[in-house]
Design a protein around this motif. Structure first.
Motif, mmCIF file in Angstrom:
data_model
loop_
_atom_site.group_PDB
_atom_site.id
_atom_site.type_symbol
_atom_site.label_atom_id
_atom_site.label_comp_id
_atom_site.label_asym_id
_atom_site.label_seq_id
_atom_site.Cartn_x
_atom_site.Cartn_y
_atom_site.Cartn_z
ATOM 1 N N ASN A 33 0.840 -1.198 0.000
ATOM 2 C CA ASN A 33 0.000 0.000 0.000
ATOM 3 C C ASN A 33 0.882 1.257 0.000
ATOM 4 O O ASN A 33 0.952 1.985 0.987
ATOM 5 C CB ASN A 33 -0.925 -0.019 1.215
ATOM 6 C CG ASN A 33 -1.912 1.118 1.206
ATOM 7 O OD1 ASN A 33 -2.037 1.842 0.233
ATOM 8 N ND2 ASN A 33 -2.617 1.274 2.317
ATOM 9 N N ILE A 34 1.513 1.525 -1.139
ATOM 10 C CA ILE A 34 2.466 2.646 -1.194
ATOM 11 C C ILE A 34 1.786 4.018 -1.183
ATOM 12 O O ILE A 34 2.434 5.018 -0.915
ATOM 13 C CB ILE A 34 3.404 2.529 -2.419
ATOM 14 C CG1 ILE A 34 2.605 2.501 -3.719
ATOM 15 C CG2 ILE A 34 4.296 1.316 -2.292
ATOM 16 C CD1 ILE A 34 3.448 2.552 -4.963
ATOM 17 N N PHE A 35 0.491 4.069 -1.462
ATOM 18 C CA PHE A 35 -0.217 5.348 -1.463
ATOM 19 C C PHE A 35 -1.013 5.568 -0.174
ATOM 20 O O PHE A 35 -1.686 6.575 -0.022
ATOM 21 C CB PHE A 35 -1.143 5.449 -2.668
ATOM 22 C CG PHE A 35 -0.407 5.398 -3.967
ATOM 23 C CD1 PHE A 35 0.471 6.423 -4.325
ATOM 24 C CD2 PHE A 35 -0.560 4.327 -4.823
ATOM 25 C CE1 PHE A 35 1.171 6.376 -5.520
ATOM 26 C CE2 PHE A 35 0.137 4.269 -6.020
ATOM 27 C CZ PHE A 35 0.998 5.299 -6.376
ATOM 28 N N GLY A 36 -0.953 4.642 0.756
ATOM 29 C CA GLY A 36 -1.687 4.754 2.011
ATOM 30 C C GLY A 36 -0.731 4.711 3.184
ATOM 31 O O GLY A 36 0.286 5.404 3.222
ATOM 32 N N ASP A 37 -1.038 3.840 4.136
ATOM 33 C CA ASP A 37 -0.213 3.680 5.334
ATOM 34 C C ASP A 37 0.897 2.673 5.019
ATOM 35 O O ASP A 37 0.847 1.514 5.414
ATOM 36 C CB ASP A 37 -1.097 3.197 6.488
ATOM 37 C CG ASP A 37 -0.387 3.244 7.816
ATOM 38 O OD1 ASP A 37 0.627 3.961 7.925
ATOM 39 O OD2 ASP A 37 -0.838 2.537 8.736
ATOM 40 N N TRP A 38 1.927 3.126 4.299
ATOM 41 C CA TRP A 38 2.970 2.249 3.781
ATOM 42 C C TRP A 38 3.885 1.750 4.884
ATOM 43 O O TRP A 38 4.324 2.500 5.750
ATOM 44 C CB TRP A 38 3.776 2.990 2.719
ATOM 45 C CG TRP A 38 4.770 2.118 2.020
ATOM 46 C CD1 TRP A 38 4.534 0.908 1.454
ATOM 47 C CD2 TRP A 38 6.150 2.389 1.805
ATOM 48 N NE1 TRP A 38 5.674 0.412 0.889
ATOM 49 C CE2 TRP A 38 6.695 1.308 1.087
ATOM 50 C CE3 TRP A 38 6.985 3.443 2.130
ATOM 51 C CZ2 TRP A 38 8.025 1.250 0.700
ATOM 52 C CZ3 TRP A 38 8.310 3.384 1.734
ATOM 53 C CH2 TRP A 38 8.810 2.298 1.036
#
Length: 139
Positions: A33-38
């Motif tokens: 999830n690189i665009f969220g809670d990475w």
């Protein structure tokens, strides 16, 4: 000797998966999830795997024959085709949706049996479809 080394290698691999939390789908999904809670912690796992692979190829290039096998077994295909792109895309989508890939997915039968049964059933069905497709195309 081959069976013992295979067992030890599998045990070491499994312990590495467990220790690195690759068996925890929440950690894997957090990494993807690189665009969220990475959660970048699995970069160390990936870098370690690449280093081991590079070491293996370095050993292969220096030795004529492996220690416990008759010959080296390395991939022979060197081109990128539609089957590779489609297969890797399906693998990545499945991994991203579930947080499981085949190795750690087997641990779900113990860690989280309700999810594990679905994952393993889908894995077996997908493998069966591939096997049937390969048999049909070979004829």
């Amino acid at each position: 000797m081959f069976a013992a080394i295979t067992f030890i290698s599998g045990l070491l691999f499994g312990l590495g998966l467990a220790f690195s939390e690759m068996t925890n789908p929440a950690v894997v999904i957090g990494f993807l999830n690189i665009f969220g809670d990475w959660n970048p912690s699995l970069i160390i796992v990936m870098a370690s795997a690449i280093a081991v692979g590079m070491l293996g190829y370095a050993i292969k290039n220096k030795k004529v024959k492996p220690w416990i096998a008759k010959e080296w077994q390395v991939p022979s295909l060197k081109h990128i085709d539609a089957k590779l792109l489609i297969g890797s895309s399906l693998f990545g989508i499945g991994w991203g949706l579930s947080g499981y890939c085949p190795g750690p997915g087997l641990t779900a039968l113990v860690n989280n049996p309700s999810e594990g049964m679905y994952f393993i059933a889908a894995l077996v069905i997908g493998s069966g479809i591939h096997f049937i497709q390969m048999r049909v195309t070979q004829k």
